[in-house]
Design a protein around this motif. Structure first.
Motif, PDB file in Angstrom:
ATOM      1  N   GLY A  84      70.803  46.369  69.850  1.00 27.15           N
ATOM      2  CA  GLY A  84      72.171  46.331  69.342  1.00 27.15           C
ATOM      3  C   GLY A  84      72.284  45.731  67.961  1.00 27.15           C
ATOM      4  N   GLY A  85      71.235  45.901  67.144  1.00 26.36           N
ATOM      5  CA  GLY A  85      71.281  45.446  65.758  1.00 26.36           C
ATOM      6  C   GLY A  85      71.839  46.527  64.851  1.00 26.36           C
ATOM      7  N   PRO A  86      71.665  46.393  63.526  1.00 25.27           N
ATOM      8  CA  PRO A  86      72.197  47.394  62.594  1.00 25.27           C
ATOM      9  C   PRO A  86      71.715  48.810  62.879  1.00 25.27           C
ATOM     10  CG  PRO A  86      71.584  45.415  61.396  1.00 25.27           C
ATOM     11  CD  PRO A  86      71.110  45.219  62.806  1.00 25.27           C
ATOM     12  N   HIS A 118      74.669  40.425  66.885  1.00 28.76           N
ATOM     13  CA  HIS A 118      74.642  38.960  66.955  1.00 28.76           C
ATOM     14  C   HIS A 118      73.466  38.385  66.164  1.00 28.76           C
ATOM     15  CE1 HIS A 118      75.086  34.942  68.710  1.00 28.76           C
ATOM     16  NE2 HIS A 118      73.775  34.955  68.891  1.00 28.76           N
ATOM     17  N   ALA A 119      72.273  38.942  66.346  1.00 26.99           N
ATOM     18  CA  ALA A 119      71.090  38.413  65.656  1.00 26.99           C
ATOM     19  C   ALA A 119      71.222  38.591  64.146  1.00 26.99           C
ATOM     20  CB  ALA A 119      69.829  39.102  66.169  1.00 26.99           C
ATOM     21  N   TRP A 120      71.712  39.753  63.716  1.00 22.99           N
ATOM     22  CA  TRP A 120      71.904  40.005  62.283  1.00 22.99           C
ATOM     23  C   TRP A 120      72.840  38.967  61.671  1.00 22.99           C
ATOM     24  CZ3 TRP A 120      71.083  42.327  57.696  1.00 22.99           C
ATOM     25  CH2 TRP A 120      72.147  42.383  56.791  1.00 22.99           C
ATOM     26  N   LYS A 121      73.979  38.749  62.298  1.00 24.42           N
ATOM     27  CA  LYS A 121      74.963  37.821  61.743  1.00 24.42           C
ATOM     28  C   LYS A 121      74.433  36.391  61.728  1.00 24.42           C
ATOM     29  CE  LYS A 121      79.048  40.515  63.076  1.00 24.42           C
ATOM     30  NZ  LYS A 121      80.269  40.549  63.924  1.00 24.42           N
ATOM     31  N   THR A 122      73.722  36.016  62.777  1.00 29.93           N
ATOM     32  CA  THR A 122      73.194  34.652  62.861  1.00 29.93           C
ATOM     33  C   THR A 122      72.146  34.405  61.781  1.00 29.93           C
ATOM     34  OG1 THR A 122      73.595  34.607  65.250  1.00 29.93           O
ATOM     35  CG2 THR A 122      72.050  32.994  64.371  1.00 29.93           C
ATOM     36  N   ARG A 123      71.230  35.347  61.613  1.00 27.53           N
ATOM     37  CA  ARG A 123      70.148  35.160  60.643  1.00 27.53           C
ATOM     38  C   ARG A 123      70.674  35.126  59.215  1.00 27.53           C
ATOM     39  NH1 ARG A 123      65.924  39.538  63.318  1.00 27.53           N
ATOM     40  NH2 ARG A 123      65.317  38.272  65.118  1.00 27.53           N
ATOM     41  N   THR A 124      71.543  36.060  58.869  1.00 23.02           N
ATOM     42  CA  THR A 124      72.048  36.106  57.495  1.00 23.02           C
ATOM     43  C   THR A 124      72.899  34.882  57.180  1.00 23.02           C
ATOM     44  OG1 THR A 124      73.871  37.521  58.274  1.00 23.02           O
ATOM     45  CG2 THR A 124      71.958  38.610  57.287  1.00 23.02           C
ATOM     46  N   ARG A 125      73.626  34.387  58.174  1.00 22.28           N
ATOM     47  CA  ARG A 125      74.419  33.168  57.961  1.00 22.28           C
ATOM     48  C   ARG A 125      73.514  31.962  57.767  1.00 22.28           C
ATOM     49  NH1 ARG A 125      76.591  31.561  63.269  1.00 22.28           N
ATOM     50  NH2 ARG A 125      74.522  30.615  63.358  1.00 22.28           N
ATOM     51  N   ASP A 126      72.483  31.852  58.592  1.00 24.04           N
ATOM     52  CA  ASP A 126      71.633  30.663  58.560  1.00 24.04           C
ATOM     53  C   ASP A 126      70.821  30.549  57.272  1.00 24.04           C
ATOM     54  OD1 ASP A 126      72.587  29.902  60.985  1.00 24.04           O
ATOM     55  OD2 ASP A 126      70.783  30.372  62.131  1.00 24.04           O
ATOM     56  N   VAL A 127      70.431  31.680  56.684  1.00 24.21           N
ATOM     57  CA  VAL A 127      69.645  31.579  55.448  1.00 24.21           C
ATOM     58  C   VAL A 127      70.522  31.322  54.233  1.00 24.21           C
ATOM     59  CG1 VAL A 127      67.803  33.057  56.323  1.00 24.21           C
ATOM     60  CG2 VAL A 127      69.641  34.067  54.965  1.00 24.21           C
TER      61      VAL A 127
END
Length: 485
Positions: A84-86, A118-127
């Motif tokens: 369920g990523g991009p 969810h993973a996409w948004k979390t990773r891009t926010r965290d970096v």
């Protein structure tokens, strides 16, 4: 259960809450009531117990409503997308818009995260990313100009023009991250993809004319069947250098940016020299941390992580008249070992665009001013040192930091390696010498389709990017339409 009937009749709210709690298996809530006897349970206590039951029940029902439940299947689904990523979201959107007969009733997206992307948004926010590296034409809707139109409708036309108020960067019209994510949410909402989301982990796939999948959910195993299955599993497992100590990882002293939160401390060492490492270094230096960057080469500037030839879809080529010569040459190479060599040469790892490296807000300036210290070296050894980590570098230097953040990309193994290997054992599927599938030009690998990293031997070095998601969807849709004829 220990309360007498007369007491429960006097408080019907508590009785209803208890019944609902039992029906939804809220054992903690049952215990609140069961722990009281008729003699010592006051009206206030009963009301409190009823409230606990009701609240826990609401939480349980809300969580279950977050994605479609797995009712027993009478007929196979048309499509199941694993991931369920991009890539998964864009392929689902393309199928719904471009393949007749595909609806949210016969399409599912299986992903173990609480929501799509969810993973996409979390990773891009965290970096600490502010803008995407890719241009405005690379997004999760189908029409090439969809993101620009969305920006004009929601932010106003002035926000799409060059200037301080623009939601696009001046170079290549790279969208701001919040705009891109808002547009993603709009795509998911308009196409009702949330209703197609099944939260769970696919543990087994048996390919065939009707492919069977076993999905592990929190409430047990569920078997699904579909006429078409797409493996959109992302980039794979994070790459951990050999010197990393598992004890340090378990204690949170070493973290990979693709797996856990990238929070640091008063001092942090960032391993890697690409765009994610640069974003992390700038983010932590602005927060006042002492930042060390460790990578063995000078800063390397590239607008994108591969040539734009590799990102051009067939629709874009037909519209512009531009011929993507690299893609055409790649398609003519029969040896998959040679294709792997081309991908290694053409993928520009460890690079960053000028917008991240230059200017007063860029990494070069931060290094010159001492806010970030660049060690042109590799890590030779690490030692746990109290509540921190000591690193010995190949230059002989030693640095002590509170946290080590790894921005070292993905491992060389294919994503979903265990799942892919089980599929190979149970069918006639084959893997290339590098361990990756060799799909046909429609990205069909036996009886399943592949996307993302699993499709790179057909799509080339951009397969893992958002541009690669668009290339994959174009091929899969074309193949699906041909199979209908």
């Amino acid at each position: 259960e220990r309360c007498c009937n007369t007491t429960l009749v006097a408080y019907p709210t508590a009785l209803v809450a208890l019944v609902v709690a039992r029906a939804t298996r809220q054992s903690a809530a049952r215990c609140v009531i069961a722990g009281w006897t008729a003699g010592n349970m006051t009206a206030a206590a009963l009301r409190a117990a009823a409230l606990v039951c009701t609240l826990q029940t609401c939480v349980a029902l809300s969580a279950r409503a977050a994605c479609r439940p797995c009712a027993p299947q009478a007929e196979p689904l048309k499509w199941i997308i694993v991931g369920g990523g991009p890539h998964g979201v864009h392929i689902a959107t393309a199928l719904l818009q471009q393949v007749p007969g595909v609806t949210t009733d016969n399409l599912r997206i299986v992903d173990d995260n609480p929501e799509l992307l969810h993973a996409w948004k979390t990773r891009t926010r965290d970096v600490g990313m502010s803008h995407l590296r890719s241009s405005a034409s690379n997004h999760l809707d189908v029409r090439e100009d969809a993101l620009k139109k969305y920006a004009a409708e929601t932010c106003g036309k002035d926000c799409c023009r060059p200037g301080k108020k623009s939601v696009f960067a001046a170079d290549y019209m790279r969208p701001r991250l919040d705009l891109f994510n808002d547009h993603c949410d709009d795509v998911v909402k308009r196409h009702k993809l949330r209703e197609s989301h099944i939260r769970g982990m696919v543990s087994d796939i048996v390919p065939g004319a009707i492919t069977s999948l076993r999905v592990r959910r929190t409430d047990g195993l569920v078997d699904l069947r579909a006429e078409n299955v797409v493996l959109a599993l992302g980039g794979g497992a994070p790459a951990y250098p050999e010197w990393v100590c598992q004890t340090a990882v378990s204690r949170g002293l070493i973290r990979h940016v693709f797996e856990t939160s990238s929070e640091g401390g008063d001092s942090v060492a960032i391993i890697g020299g690409g765009i994610s490492a640069a974003h992390l270094a700038l983010r932590h230096s602005r927060a006042g941390a002492k930042v060390h960057m460790v990578f063995r080469h000078d800063m390397r500037e590239q607008s994108f992580d591969c040539h734009q030839d590799w990102m051009m879809t067939r629709d874009a080529s037909a519209r512009t008249g531009f011929i993507p010569e690299r893609q055409l040459a790649f398609a003519g190479v029969e040896s998959f070992d040679e294709r792997r060599d081309i991908i290694r040469r053409e993928r520009l790892a460890g690079t960053m665009p000028a917008s991240v490296s230059r200017g007063r807000n860029g990494l070069r300036y931060a290094i010159e001013k001492g806010a970030v210290r660049h060690h042109k070296a590799d890590v030779e050894q690490m030692v746990l040192d109290g509540d921190g980590v000591s690193l010995t570098l190949t230059t002989g230097a030693e640095i002590h930091v509170d946290r080590v953040l790894l921005a070292t990309g993905f491992s060389k193994k294919p994503p979903g390696a265990g799942l892919v290997e089980r599929m190979v054992r149970k069918s006639d599927l084959e893997l290339c010498s590098c361990g990756y599938p060799a799909p046909d030009k429609y990205l069909r690998w036996g009886d399943v389709y592949v996307a993302g990293a699993l499709a790179e031997l057909e799509l080339g070095p951009s397969a893992r990017n958002i541009a690669g998601a668009r290339l994959a969807a174009e091929r899969i849709v074309e193949g699906a339409l041909l199979r209908r004829v």
